[in-house]
Design a protein around this motif. Structure first.
Motif, PDB file in Angstrom:
ATOM      1  N   ASP A  25       0.414  -5.323  -5.989  1.00  0.00           N
ATOM      2  CA  ASP A  25       0.164  -6.025  -7.248  1.00  0.00           C
ATOM      3  C   ASP A  25       1.393  -6.024  -8.151  1.00  0.00           C
ATOM      4  OD1 ASP A  25      -2.448  -6.590  -6.502  1.00  0.00           O
ATOM      5  OD2 ASP A  25      -3.314  -4.946  -7.661  1.00  0.00           O
ATOM      6  N   VAL A  26       2.102  -4.912  -8.221  1.00  0.00           N
ATOM      7  CA  VAL A  26       3.288  -4.823  -9.069  1.00  0.00           C
ATOM      8  C   VAL A  26       4.362  -5.796  -8.600  1.00  0.00           C
ATOM      9  CG1 VAL A  26       5.231  -3.327  -9.744  1.00  0.00           C
ATOM     10  CG2 VAL A  26       2.895  -2.431  -9.790  1.00  0.00           C
ATOM     11  N   LEU A  27       4.627  -5.811  -7.297  1.00  0.00           N
ATOM     12  CA  LEU A  27       5.783  -6.527  -6.757  1.00  0.00           C
ATOM     13  C   LEU A  27       5.473  -7.912  -6.188  1.00  0.00           C
ATOM     14  CD1 LEU A  27       7.436  -3.520  -4.909  1.00  0.00           C
ATOM     15  CD2 LEU A  27       8.036  -4.456  -7.161  1.00  0.00           C
ATOM     16  N   VAL A  45      12.482 -10.660   1.918  1.00  0.00           N
ATOM     17  CA  VAL A  45      13.735 -10.268   1.273  1.00  0.00           C
ATOM     18  C   VAL A  45      13.766  -8.778   0.939  1.00  0.00           C
ATOM     19  CG1 VAL A  45      15.237 -10.668  -0.718  1.00  0.00           C
ATOM     20  CG2 VAL A  45      14.030 -12.586   0.337  1.00  0.00           C
ATOM     21  N   GLY A  46      12.726  -8.287   0.287  1.00  0.00           N
ATOM     22  CA  GLY A  46      12.681  -6.896  -0.166  1.00  0.00           C
ATOM     23  C   GLY A  46      12.310  -5.934   0.944  1.00  0.00           C
ATOM     24  N   PRO A  47      12.528  -4.652   0.721  1.00  0.00           N
ATOM     25  CA  PRO A  47      12.202  -3.663   1.753  1.00  0.00           C
ATOM     26  C   PRO A  47      10.689  -3.480   1.902  1.00  0.00           C
ATOM     27  CG  PRO A  47      12.839  -2.553  -0.262  1.00  0.00           C
ATOM     28  CD  PRO A  47      13.076  -4.025  -0.484  1.00  0.00           C
ATOM     29  N   ASP A  67      13.372   0.696  -9.116  1.00  0.00           N
ATOM     30  CA  ASP A  67      13.620  -0.051 -10.340  1.00  0.00           C
ATOM     31  C   ASP A  67      13.023  -1.437 -10.134  1.00  0.00           C
ATOM     32  OD1 ASP A  67      15.043   2.000 -11.536  1.00  0.00           O
ATOM     33  OD2 ASP A  67      17.006   1.141 -11.142  1.00  0.00           O
ATOM     34  N   VAL A  68      12.075  -1.809 -10.971  1.00  0.00           N
ATOM     35  CA  VAL A  68      11.481  -3.137 -10.923  1.00  0.00           C
ATOM     36  C   VAL A  68      12.312  -3.995 -11.874  1.00  0.00           C
ATOM     37  CG1 VAL A  68       9.380  -4.480 -11.289  1.00  0.00           C
ATOM     38  CG2 VAL A  68       9.222  -2.139 -10.402  1.00  0.00           C
ATOM     39  N   LEU A  90       1.332  -4.279 -16.224  1.00  0.00           N
ATOM     40  CA  LEU A  90       1.130  -3.184 -15.282  1.00  0.00           C
ATOM     41  C   LEU A  90       0.135  -2.126 -15.764  1.00  0.00           C
ATOM     42  CD1 LEU A  90       4.772  -2.651 -14.003  1.00  0.00           C
ATOM     43  CD2 LEU A  90       2.969  -4.123 -13.087  1.00  0.00           C
ATOM     44  N   LEU A  91      -0.026  -1.962 -17.059  1.00  0.00           N
ATOM     45  CA  LEU A  91      -0.949  -0.942 -17.568  1.00  0.00           C
ATOM     46  C   LEU A  91      -2.376  -1.120 -17.046  1.00  0.00           C
ATOM     47  CD1 LEU A  91       0.377  -0.530 -21.225  1.00  0.00           C
ATOM     48  CD2 LEU A  91       0.671   1.056 -19.298  1.00  0.00           C
ATOM     49  N   PRO A  92      -2.941  -2.335 -17.041  1.00  0.00           N
ATOM     50  CA  PRO A  92      -4.296  -2.492 -16.508  1.00  0.00           C
ATOM     51  C   PRO A  92      -4.397  -2.226 -14.994  1.00  0.00           C
ATOM     52  CG  PRO A  92      -3.725  -4.370 -17.881  1.00  0.00           C
ATOM     53  CD  PRO A  92      -2.479  -3.559 -17.698  1.00  0.00           C
TER      54      PRO A  92
END
Length: 124
Positions: A25-27, A45-47, A67-68, A90-92
């Motif tokens: 969800d974050v990324l 692309v990302g790991p 690091d986002v 991100l808090l919820p």
């Protein structure tokens, strides 16, 4: 020797599936087929992130963290607004805000947070 082309970042945790869903969800990552305890960048692309169950809990600050990068190229108030907007998103999801590291002579501001199991990460 062949060069390394990909890396995987592995997290020790108590509930791998829950932590994997949080980071997806974050990324904007997705769960790969057959793996509820990993997440991958759908664009390749990302790991890959992998979450492994361990019996012990976290007891000290992480030596490695993610690091986002939500404020890349932004400075001052514009950067702070981007960091705060991402923090609010991100808090919820279960993230915890820890503190803001204000800009100094060498670095722009970043916001230090924790994921749902207390692992530190930065909004940068």
């Amino acid at each position: 020797m062949a060069p390394v082309r990909q890396i995987q970042v592995t997290f020790d945790c108590a509930d791998p599936e829950r932590v994997a869903r949080f980071w997806c969800d974050v990324l904007g990552y997705v769960l790969p087929d057959g793996y509820a305890s990993a997440c991958v960048d759908p664009h390749g692309v990302g790991p890959r992130l992998y979450f492994q169950k361990v019996p012990e809990g976290k007891v000290v600050k992480n030596r490695v963290h993610l690091d986002v990068r939500v404020g890349t190229g932004l400075v001052g108030e514009e950067r702070l607004a981007a960091l705060e907007a991402e923090c609010a998103r991100l808090l919820p999801l279960g993230a915890t805000r820890l503190y803001l590291l204000p800009a100094d002579d060498e670095n722009e501001s970043c916001l230090v947070m924790q994921d749902i199991e207390g692992n530190e990460f930065c909004l940068d």
